[in-house]
Design an enzyme around this catalytic site. Structure first.
Site, PDB file in Angstrom:
ATOM      1  N   HIS A  57     -35.150  23.650   5.596  1.00 34.79           N
ATOM      2  CA  HIS A  57     -36.287  22.743   5.414  1.00 34.79           C
ATOM      3  C   HIS A  57     -36.901  22.930   4.031  1.00 34.79           C
ATOM      4  CE1 HIS A  57     -38.036  26.587   6.698  1.00 34.79           C
ATOM      5  NE2 HIS A  57     -39.056  26.253   5.919  1.00 34.79           N
ATOM      6  N   VAL A  58     -37.744  21.968   3.666  1.00 35.54           N
ATOM      7  CA  VAL A  58     -38.613  22.124   2.498  1.00 35.54           C
ATOM      8  C   VAL A  58     -40.031  22.207   3.054  1.00 35.54           C
ATOM      9  CG1 VAL A  58     -39.539  20.986   0.449  1.00 35.54           C
ATOM     10  CG2 VAL A  58     -37.109  20.806   0.952  1.00 35.54           C
ATOM     11  N   SER A  59     -40.684  23.347   2.876  1.00 38.71           N
ATOM     12  CA  SER A  59     -42.081  23.446   3.317  1.00 38.71           C
ATOM     13  C   SER A  59     -42.937  22.599   2.390  1.00 38.71           C
ATOM     14  CB  SER A  59     -42.568  24.899   3.248  1.00 38.71           C
ATOM     15  OG  SER A  59     -41.943  25.656   4.247  1.00 38.71           O
ATOM     16  N   PRO A  70     -30.454  29.388  11.198  1.00 36.78           N
ATOM     17  CA  PRO A  70     -31.315  28.831  10.159  1.00 36.78           C
ATOM     18  C   PRO A  70     -31.770  27.417  10.501  1.00 36.78           C
ATOM     19  CG  PRO A  70     -29.197  29.554   9.252  1.00 36.78           C
ATOM     20  CD  PRO A  70     -29.078  29.607  10.739  1.00 36.78           C
ATOM     21  N   SER A  71     -33.006  27.131  10.189  1.00 37.61           N
ATOM     22  CA  SER A  71     -33.504  25.762  10.278  1.00 37.61           C
ATOM     23  C   SER A  71     -33.878  25.399   8.843  1.00 37.61           C
ATOM     24  CB  SER A  71     -34.711  25.723  11.218  1.00 37.61           C
ATOM     25  OG  SER A  71     -35.318  24.466  11.148  1.00 37.61           O
ATOM     26  N   TYR A 102     -31.964  33.974   8.550  1.00 37.39           N
ATOM     27  CA  TYR A 102     -32.142  33.814   9.998  1.00 37.39           C
ATOM     28  C   TYR A 102     -30.804  33.554  10.677  1.00 37.39           C
ATOM     29  CZ  TYR A 102     -36.894  33.536   8.545  1.00 37.39           C
ATOM     30  OH  TYR A 102     -38.089  33.847   7.991  1.00 37.39           O
ATOM     31  N   HIS A 117     -38.976  23.790  -2.401  1.00 35.89           N
ATOM     32  CA  HIS A 117     -37.622  24.346  -2.395  1.00 35.89           C
ATOM     33  C   HIS A 117     -37.072  24.451  -0.976  1.00 35.89           C
ATOM     34  CE1 HIS A 117     -40.141  27.948  -1.582  1.00 35.89           C
ATOM     35  NE2 HIS A 117     -39.128  28.263  -0.792  1.00 35.89           N
ATOM     36  N   ILE A 118     -35.749  24.632  -0.899  1.00 34.65           N
ATOM     37  CA  ILE A 118     -35.105  24.994   0.377  1.00 34.65           C
ATOM     38  C   ILE A 118     -34.713  26.454   0.251  1.00 34.65           C
ATOM     39  CG2 ILE A 118     -33.171  24.554   1.948  1.00 34.65           C
ATOM     40  CD1 ILE A 118     -32.784  21.851   0.498  1.00 34.65           C
ATOM     41  N   SER A 119     -35.243  27.304   1.107  1.00 36.46           N
ATOM     42  CA  SER A 119     -34.879  28.733   1.065  1.00 36.46           C
ATOM     43  C   SER A 119     -33.461  28.925   1.585  1.00 36.46           C
ATOM     44  CB  SER A 119     -35.816  29.561   1.950  1.00 36.46           C
ATOM     45  OG  SER A 119     -37.116  29.514   1.469  1.00 36.46           O
TER      46      SER A 119
END
Ligand code: AMP
Length: 267
Positions: free
Chosen positions: A209-211, A206-207, A203, A121-123
């Site tokens: 991303h998908v972990s 924000p950066s 954040y 997912h993307i948070s």
């Protein structure tokens, strides 16, 4: 899929917008009365407990790290507190599988044993703690605000290393630069929703991303030393696997709160 193909796909989508609950989770859409003494938006109420209670896994309830792959809980489990976060879901594909096996073998050669995620997912928010009796109202607020957003496309640009705020886990993520502005607008909207409930915002920078893989502890330095090689290999994979492996067409936003899952469709 070529760039042109991806754009053609974008053009195909129309404007039907409906917000659905995921079957199995029933929450009333009845809005709470604004003057409800318990409404967190009421100015008469004091602020909620301190906001820095983000957690790594909202479903952890047992504090034995060995039972959840070494992850360390960031706040104590408390009855009536529902770990809540908003995200864009992402399905694994062939390109990602190949990338994961490539990353794993590079990390293993450095004696780092990574774990892969099995859902992606993307948070769009941190994991925040919502009081159970505010769920209906919070979901209504999300529904109302998200309904104005159009579908959009994001693309993975490179790999990046992330660490959680408690420095107890390190992540390798596929970073998103293409589509950043659309994600940022969504986050600003969600930050406003969170603000109404006195919940912590995302954040400041924000950066997105998908972990895709992680390990216990702060291993940023070690993983960053592998990053330029990994990114070179990613570039090769991006040439080998079609473009549809490397972008997300964002059509829905999800919110998980405790064991309930809600889905909001974009226009
Ligand atoms: P996620 O996969 O979305 O849970 O993100 C993995 C970790 O990245 C989280 O624990 C975040 O704390 C961390 N992270 C660190 N810096 C940032 C940032 N600027 N934007 C988003 N996530 C970040």
């Amino acid at each position: 899929m070529s760039n042109k193909g991806a754009l053609a796909l974008l053009a195909q989508y129309g404007g039907d917008s409906s917000d659905d609950e995921v079957p199995g989770s029933r929450v009333s859409t009845k809005r709470m009365h604004k003057d409800d003494e318990d409404d967190p938006r009421s100015k008469r109420l004091e602020r909620l407990p301190p906001p820095n209670f983000t957690i790594s896994n909202p479903e952890e309830v047992i504090d034995d790290p060995s039972s959840h792959e070494g992850r360390i809980r960031s706040f104590p489990h408390e009855r009536g507190n529902w770990a809540t976060y908003v995200y864009i879901p992402y399905e694994c594909n062939e390109g990602l599988e190949k990338l994961l096996s490539m990353i794993n073998s590079s990390a293993t050669s450095q004696n780092l044993h990574l774990k892969c995620f099995d859902d992606f997912h993307i948070s769009l928010t941190k994991t925040v703690i919502l009081k159970h009796h505010w769920i209906d109202s919070f979901i209504d607020t999300l529904k109302e605000n998200i309904s104005y957003f159009n579908r959009f496309m994001v693309m993975f640009d490179c790999l990046e290393i992330y660490c959680n705020e408690e420095k107890t886990r390190t992540f390798i993520g596929l970073q998103i630069k293409t589509g950043y502005d659309s994600l940022l607008k969504l986050v600003q909207c969600l930050d406003n929703c969170l603000g109404e409930f006195k919940l912590p915002k995302f954040y400041e920078n924000p950066s997105f991303h998908v972990s895709i893989a992680w390990c216990v502890g702060d291993h940023q330095e070690q993983l960053k030393s592998l990053l330029s090689d990994l990114n070179r290999e990613l570039e090769v994979l991006m040439g080998e696997y079609s473009q549809e492996n490397w972008y997300i067409y964002v059509e829905q936003i999800m919110c998980r709160t405790g064991n309930k899952l809600f889905e909001f469709h974009l226009r």
